[in-house]
Design an enzyme around this catalytic site. Structure first.
Site, PDB file in Angstrom:
ATOM      1  N   GLU A 166       1.121  -1.417  -0.062  1.00 37.14           N
ATOM      2  CA  GLU A 166       0.455   0.242  -0.080  1.00 37.14           C
ATOM      3  C   GLU A 166       1.217   1.472   0.482  1.00 37.14           C
ATOM      4  O   GLU A 166       0.907   2.204   1.380  1.00 37.14           O
ATOM      5  CB  GLU A 166      -0.923  -0.195   1.446  1.00 37.14           C
ATOM      6  CG  GLU A 166      -1.559  -1.368   0.884  1.00 37.14           C
ATOM      7  CD  GLU A 166      -2.215  -0.500   1.872  1.00 37.14           C
ATOM      8  OE1 GLU A 166      -2.942  -0.329   3.217  1.00 37.14           O
ATOM      9  OE2 GLU A 166      -3.871  -1.992   2.125  1.00 37.14           O
ATOM     10  N   GLU A 354      -5.002  -8.515   0.075  1.00 38.95           N
ATOM     11  CA  GLU A 354      -5.455  -8.475   1.160  1.00 38.95           C
ATOM     12  C   GLU A 354      -7.274  -8.065   0.251  1.00 38.95           C
ATOM     13  O   GLU A 354      -7.490  -7.608  -0.028  1.00 38.95           O
ATOM     14  CB  GLU A 354      -5.050  -7.913   1.841  1.00 38.95           C
ATOM     15  CG  GLU A 354      -4.034  -7.348   3.103  1.00 38.95           C
ATOM     16  CD  GLU A 354      -3.314  -5.875   3.876  1.00 38.95           C
ATOM     17  OE1 GLU A 354      -4.257  -5.334   3.668  1.00 38.95           O
ATOM     18  OE2 GLU A 354      -1.763  -5.896   3.605  1.00 38.95           O
TER      19      GLU A 354
END
Ligand code: FCB
Length: 449
Positions: A166, A354
């Site tokens: 991220e 995720e």
């Protein structure tokens, strides 16, 4: 045959991150990370909690791998702590740190589980932050050196890698908003940090491929499908800008060697410190696209002079139920984003790196954790993944966030994202009802709706 069926060889996995589960923050030669420093400084984390001990995975990793095997997992996404391997982020290597990850990888392979390794899930060596952190251009080279060390030590057994977890979240939260480590709030530092991370992706990708051309390398990008809040032309334009920043700011540099149009006034090249040759350096023909996704985003135009004159709802829209983390449960979000990536980036291989939800359900008097909302969440999101595959998307695996309850950054231990309950006092693990559901789906490679 189950109603929802996945292609043969589809990976059923879970994901974790070093700082969130390992503990042992200062053991066996590990250096200090920015998250150690941030949590040890009062006022940053809910209830003053820290990842000092977390789930004690550092000492319990064999038990944890046995649990994954019991749950029929075929892939495990975990991250390496850079300061455990290189305490100061440059120079000397801590062999004990590398040995720990080597033992974990061996244990996984013996259990028939694919090690799926992230190099950076936010725990930068503090010494590198002291030298300027991600806004500093030099960090791209340091990161690439670290990537080479890791590739040489583990590359005989690990073939699938993510460089960054991220990139947008850690640069925004750490350098613009300041609620994550290192807690800075400065627009230009943030912009420069994003550019260093893009250059670091290109450099580390090339350095690792030079060691083994067979490696498959990407990032785990946080993504969210964006839709306008109203049907006004302003909101539509704002949505395009927001999407460019949220979903493409770290993907287009790698795949296309350029930044997308995210700002009404054009690319802030000077503030970002872009130099000749940088755009070439950023290029990396990623072998797959990793998608982390929690909810959808509704966007409106704003005039208050924020960076891209747009505002996206961080917790999703107003229509679905909410998790205890506050995000809207919107199963189509993952389906839609997978298809957007499939359409816009020439049908790449996709891994869901995720996806998950926070609910606090704990053990009842019989020690059973009946987290039905989590079962529904996974069932509905996974059904969306299956539909996207049917529509042609090349999704190779799915990783539930998370294997077990863990340290949820600024929110501490209150938010529980695990399939497995973790008692942070005793360290005891209890698979929740959702873990049993997920294990069964993995065994059958599908499920009934
Ligand atoms: C993601 C992070 C992960 C975890 C989940 C809930 O943004 O990558 O570490 O905190 O959110």
């Amino acid at each position: 045959m189950p109603k929802i069926q996945f292609p043969e060889g589809f990976h059923w996995g879970t994901a974790t991150a070093s700082y969130q589960i390992e503990g042992a923050w200062d053991q066996d030669g590990k250096g200090e990370s920015i998250w150690d420093r941030f949590c040890h400084t009062p006022g940053h984390i809910k209830k003053g909690q820290t990842g000092d001990a977390a789930c004690d995975h550092y000492h319990r990793f064999r038990e944890d791998v046995a649990l994954m095997k019991e749950l029929n997992q075929t892939s495990y996404r975990f991250s390496l702590s850079w300061p455990r391997i290189q305490p100061d982020g440059r120079g000397a290597i801590n062999q004990k740190g590398l040995d720990f990850y080597g033992a974990l990888v061996d244990e996984l392979l013996q259990a028939g589980i694919r090690p799926f390794v992230t190099l950076y899930h936010w725990d930068l060596p503090q010494a590198l932050e002291d030298a300027g952190g991600w806004p500093e251009r030099d960090l791209a080279g340091r990161f690439s050196d670290y990537a080479e060390i890791v590739a040489r030590a583990l590359g005989d057994r690990v073939k699938h890698w993510m460089l960054f977890n991220e990139p947008k979240i850690f640069t925004v939260m750490g350098y613009l908003v300041g609620i994550h480590a290192p807690g800075r709030k400065d627009r230009d530092s943030f912009l420069r940090a994003t550019h260093t991370v893009n250059r670091a992706t290109g450099r580390a990708f090339a350095a690792m491929k030079a060691i083994d051309a067979g490696f498959e390398i990407s990032n785990a990008f946080n993504m969210s499908p964006c839709a306008p809040l109203s049907d006004s032309a302003e909101d539509a334009a704002a949505t395009t800008r927001w999407d460019a920043f949220v979903n493409r700011w770290f993907l287009d540099p790698a795949l296309h060697g350029r930044y997308p149009d995210a700002f009404p006034a054009g690319l802030p090249a000077e503030a970002m410190g872009i130099r000749d040759g940088d755009l070439e350096e950023m290029r990396a023909p990623l072998d797959f696209v990793g998608i982390n996704l929690y909810t959808r985003t509704l966007v409106k135009a704003v005039e208050d002079g924020n960076l891209n004159a747009a505002d996206g709802s961080p917790g999703g829209g107003p229509d679905g139920p909410r998790t205890e983390f506050g995000s809207e449960v919107w199963p189509d979000a993952l389906h839609d984003q997978i298809l957007a990536v499939h359409r816009d980036y020439d049908a790449p291989i996709i891994e869901v790196t995720e996806n998950g939800c926070s609910y606090g359900d704990g053990p009842d008097a019989n020690g059973v954790v009946n987290d039905t909302r989590r079962i529904e969440f996974y069932r509905d999101f996974l059904a969306g993944v299956a539909r996207a595959i049917e529509a042609g998307a090349r999704v190779r695996g799915y990783h539930a966030w998370s294997l077990m309850d863990n340290f949820e950054w600024a929110k501490g231990y209150e938010q529980r994202f695990g399939l497995v309950w973790c008692d942070f006092e005793s360290g005891r693990r209890i698979p929740k009802a959702s873990a049993h559901w997920y294990a069964e789906a993995a065994a059958r490679n599908g499920f009934e709706l």
